[in-house]
Write a protein that holds these residues in place. Sequence first.
Motif, PDB file in Angstrom:
ATOM      1  N   ALA A 193       0.836  -1.206   0.000  1.00  0.00           N
ATOM      2  CA  ALA A 193       0.000   0.000   0.000  1.00  0.00           C
ATOM      3  C   ALA A 193       0.871   1.256   0.000  1.00  0.00           C
ATOM      4  CB  ALA A 193      -0.922  -0.001   1.219  1.00  0.00           C
ATOM      5  N   HIS A 194       1.896   1.233   0.839  1.00  0.00           N
ATOM      6  CA  HIS A 194       2.778   2.399   0.950  1.00  0.00           C
ATOM      7  C   HIS A 194       3.432   2.717  -0.390  1.00  0.00           C
ATOM      8  CE1 HIS A 194       6.684   4.361   1.664  1.00  0.00           C
ATOM      9  NE2 HIS A 194       5.995   5.067   2.537  1.00  0.00           N
TER      10      HIS A 194
ATOM     11  N   LEU B 113       1.888   8.300  -5.939  1.00  0.00           N
ATOM     12  CA  LEU B 113       0.907   9.344  -6.248  1.00  0.00           C
ATOM     13  C   LEU B 113       1.522  10.724  -6.006  1.00  0.00           C
ATOM     14  CD1 LEU B 113      -2.323   7.939  -4.502  1.00  0.00           C
ATOM     15  CD2 LEU B 113      -1.581   7.613  -6.871  1.00  0.00           C
ATOM     16  N   LYS B 114       0.950  11.715  -6.679  1.00  0.00           N
ATOM     17  CA  LYS B 114       1.381  13.094  -6.411  1.00  0.00           C
ATOM     18  C   LYS B 114       0.531  13.674  -5.293  1.00  0.00           C
ATOM     19  CE  LYS B 114       3.066  14.161 -10.990  1.00  0.00           C
ATOM     20  NZ  LYS B 114       2.508  14.254 -12.345  1.00  0.00           N
TER      21      LYS B 114
ATOM     22  N   PHE C  83      -4.864  -9.853   8.852  1.00  0.00           N
ATOM     23  CA  PHE C  83      -4.564 -11.013   7.997  1.00  0.00           C
ATOM     24  C   PHE C  83      -5.658 -11.329   6.998  1.00  0.00           C
ATOM     25  CE2 PHE C  83      -6.342 -12.393  12.012  1.00  0.00           C
ATOM     26  CZ  PHE C  83      -7.394 -13.205  11.614  1.00  0.00           C
ATOM     27  N   TYR C  84      -6.891 -10.867   7.285  1.00  0.00           N
ATOM     28  CA  TYR C  84      -7.977 -11.165   6.347  1.00  0.00           C
ATOM     29  C   TYR C  84      -8.062 -10.158   5.211  1.00  0.00           C
ATOM     30  CZ  TYR C  84     -10.017  -8.396  10.198  1.00  0.00           C
ATOM     31  OH  TYR C  84     -10.234  -7.479  11.193  1.00  0.00           O
ATOM     32  N   ASN C  85      -7.210  -9.164   5.200  1.00  0.00           N
ATOM     33  CA  ASN C  85      -7.173  -8.239   4.067  1.00  0.00           C
ATOM     34  C   ASN C  85      -6.305  -8.843   2.962  1.00  0.00           C
ATOM     35  OD1 ASN C  85      -7.153  -5.755   6.532  1.00  0.00           O
ATOM     36  ND2 ASN C  85      -8.789  -5.970   5.030  1.00  0.00           N
ATOM     37  N   THR C  86      -6.614  -8.418   1.745  1.00  0.00           N
ATOM     38  CA  THR C  86      -5.919  -8.997   0.591  1.00  0.00           C
ATOM     39  C   THR C  86      -5.266  -7.897  -0.256  1.00  0.00           C
ATOM     40  OG1 THR C  86      -7.858  -8.791  -0.822  1.00  0.00           O
ATOM     41  CG2 THR C  86      -7.661 -10.839   0.455  1.00  0.00           C
ATOM     42  N   LYS C  87      -4.371  -8.336  -1.133  1.00  0.00           N
ATOM     43  CA  LYS C  87      -3.737  -7.380  -2.045  1.00  0.00           C
ATOM     44  C   LYS C  87      -4.768  -6.734  -2.968  1.00  0.00           C
ATOM     45  CE  LYS C  87       1.108  -8.302  -2.457  1.00  0.00           C
ATOM     46  NZ  LYS C  87       2.242  -8.678  -3.312  1.00  0.00           N
ATOM     47  N   ALA C  88      -5.776  -7.515  -3.355  1.00  0.00           N
ATOM     48  CA  ALA C  88      -6.831  -6.967  -4.220  1.00  0.00           C
ATOM     49  C   ALA C  88      -7.543  -5.821  -3.502  1.00  0.00           C
ATOM     50  CB  ALA C  88      -7.823  -8.065  -4.593  1.00  0.00           C
ATOM     51  N   GLU C  89      -7.717  -5.968  -2.197  1.00  0.00           N
ATOM     52  CA  GLU C  89      -8.353  -4.885  -1.425  1.00  0.00           C
ATOM     53  C   GLU C  89      -7.455  -3.645  -1.384  1.00  0.00           C
ATOM     54  OE1 GLU C  89     -11.383  -6.671   1.837  1.00  0.00           O
ATOM     55  OE2 GLU C  89      -9.271  -6.987   2.304  1.00  0.00           O
ATOM     56  N   VAL C  90      -6.163  -3.878  -1.267  1.00  0.00           N
ATOM     57  CA  VAL C  90      -5.231  -2.740  -1.273  1.00  0.00           C
ATOM     58  C   VAL C  90      -5.302  -2.034  -2.623  1.00  0.00           C
ATOM     59  CG1 VAL C  90      -2.816  -2.038  -1.113  1.00  0.00           C
ATOM     60  CG2 VAL C  90      -3.692  -3.774   0.448  1.00  0.00           C
ATOM     61  N   ASP C  91      -5.368  -2.808  -3.703  1.00  0.00           N
ATOM     62  CA  ASP C  91      -5.482  -2.201  -5.034  1.00  0.00           C
ATOM     63  C   ASP C  91      -6.705  -1.295  -5.121  1.00  0.00           C
ATOM     64  OD1 ASP C  91      -3.202  -3.422  -6.021  1.00  0.00           O
ATOM     65  OD2 ASP C  91      -4.278  -5.169  -6.803  1.00  0.00           O
ATOM     66  N   ARG C  92      -7.809  -1.792  -4.596  1.00  0.00           N
ATOM     67  CA  ARG C  92      -9.037  -0.994  -4.684  1.00  0.00           C
ATOM     68  C   ARG C  92      -8.962   0.220  -3.777  1.00  0.00           C
ATOM     69  NH1 ARG C  92     -13.769  -5.451  -4.989  1.00  0.00           N
ATOM     70  NH2 ARG C  92     -15.044  -3.610  -5.271  1.00  0.00           N
TER      71      ARG C  92
ATOM     72  N   VAL D 147      -6.274   1.892  -3.095  1.00  0.00           N
ATOM     73  CA  VAL D 147      -5.434   2.885  -3.779  1.00  0.00           C
ATOM     74  C   VAL D 147      -6.208   3.537  -4.925  1.00  0.00           C
ATOM     75  CG1 VAL D 147      -3.317   3.229  -5.114  1.00  0.00           C
ATOM     76  CG2 VAL D 147      -3.281   1.743  -3.101  1.00  0.00           C
ATOM     77  N   GLU D 148      -6.988   2.721  -5.620  1.00  0.00           N
ATOM     78  CA  GLU D 148      -7.828   3.251  -6.702  1.00  0.00           C
ATOM     79  C   GLU D 148      -8.801   4.299  -6.150  1.00  0.00           C
ATOM     80  OE1 GLU D 148      -7.403   2.239  -9.863  1.00  0.00           O
ATOM     81  OE2 GLU D 148      -8.873   3.736 -10.494  1.00  0.00           O
ATOM     82  N   VAL D 149      -9.379   3.999  -5.009  1.00  0.00           N
ATOM     83  CA  VAL D 149     -10.310   4.929  -4.370  1.00  0.00           C
ATOM     84  C   VAL D 149      -9.588   6.228  -3.995  1.00  0.00           C
ATOM     85  CG1 VAL D 149     -11.630   5.289  -2.223  1.00  0.00           C
ATOM     86  CG2 VAL D 149     -11.968   3.208  -3.558  1.00  0.00           C
TER      87      VAL D 149
END
Lengths: 158, 412
Positions: free
Chosen positions: B317-318, B324-325, B389-398, B400-402
């Motif tokens: 995530a970091h 990003l700018k 632990f129940y968070n996923t990389k796909a959730e991080v992607d979303r 960041v998209e948000v």
Amino acid sequence: MKTWVLNMFDNINDLYQQVILDHCKQPRNFRELPACTCSAQGFNPLCGDNLKLFLTLDGDVIREAAFTGSGCCISKASASLLTDFVKGKTKADVEKMFAQVHDMVTTGKVAGDVGKLAVFAGVYKYPARVKCAILAWHAVMGALKGEQKPVSTENEQA
Amino acid sequence: MKDKITIDWSALRKDFPILDQKVHGKPLIYLDNAATSQKPRAVIDALIRYYERDNANVHRGIHELSMRSTTAFEAARTRTAKFLNARSADEIIWTRGTTEAINLVASTWGAKNLKAGDVILLTEAEHHSNIVPWQLLAQQTGAKVAYIPVTGDEGTLDLSKLDSLLTKQVKLLSLVHISNSMGVVNPVAELCARARKLGIVTLVDGAQSAGHMTVDVQAIGCDFFAFSGHKICGPTGIGALYGRQEILETLPPYQGGGEMILTVGYDKTEFKHAPHRFEAGTPDISGPIGLHAAMDYLDAIGRDNIWKHDQELANYAHDQLAALKNIRLFGPKTGRAGLVSFLLKDVHAHDVVTLADQGGVALRGGHHCTQPLMHKLGVESTARASFYFYNTKAEVDRFVEVVREIQKFFAS
């Protein structure tokens, strides 16, 4: 994925109306009034919104209004629109509008003519943000009443 | 657990009924784990089982249900001792959470041992719960509170000042293990060792660490360690204080009442030994039982594995946010715990959180109960995504998209 993103903020325009975005990015009357006749601080310690409101009264009529401080988009826009609105109004006008705005942001119902302030009608759908929209209004009432302590809207039961 | 074991992290999500829902029409992405964690079915079931079958008051009854509830209540204490690698269950005191645990130390150890001129040493990154009890105690005793400084936005401790801060007047060092607003992991073992050599009592606030990494209070070498059950998949309202037995035995009671006495006369009362001396009245019984199930659940996954997963998500995530700018990131560049604190230029954290919520993403915005630190950094608040632990990389992607969409929304 893309559709989801496009749809993401569809509803949020209820809260962040264009007028609100405009006033939060370029707040009007955003300065101190050294010659003010009264002022009050609006402070929500939990969220950190902290506004100072200045009024110059001529008898019962507000001649000048301004504010400083920091806060979220909603609280800043609210203070900006409020300072525009109160200029030239009497204390009684402001008290009446306070009640109207209060009802509007807590119930969504607009009673009477609230002019540009109608942009806050959508706030009631976001209960966590009512305190932001109403902070400047409590501050202006505090200033008119000569309140010395900061006023807060965090314990406000909507 | 060995490195070779691979865990299907997504499959674990099925253990959490709450995660399977939409908010504002979007799949829930819960990234407010530093505030509280979600509860697996095993914990919910343990609570139901207790109330449906075993509920009775503890320690006093002779009937079957009282035996069962007392056994389960004390088994949870033994389990907690194992969870922290304490030497004995007698070193575990039930509290409502980290906050009460710290207050307990202030009220008992502090009131007995501190006097005017003594110094309580904290760090600038403490949660209010590890500042305010000491300020109150300082007012009562005339002791002073001093702080180990942190270095700017990274939030790591500036230990260059440590020698001059560790004066003879320092009687207590109380510090956070993982800072909740910055994600810094403090070198608690090293600091406790330094303190111990000088005869300074140590307390570690483990609210953010206990459920995320393997904690060994003996290896840390602290006198006290506090944590909250609700942040480690357990119920709200239960937490524990570990206190080294030698020190607990010297302390006066915390509150007076039933459960904590040996004999009571009209003029004089004799108190039980630790830990019961510190637990007056009917305790939260279901809390420890639920917490027991949570600790079993976490250790079946392995806290070393959880820690690795947390860090992976936080670094992922970091790195994406850093690309990003117009973003200001807080916390250390390396060794970050499972959270990311940030600010978008010209967008208030609360506006970020309100918009993210519309995208189904639960973040936290505010001062995170670390107002003095926020003040030092010259900000009122930050937005924070905190992972488990129940968070996923796909959730991080979303997520960041948000964040990108939020930037666009306020730029337009």
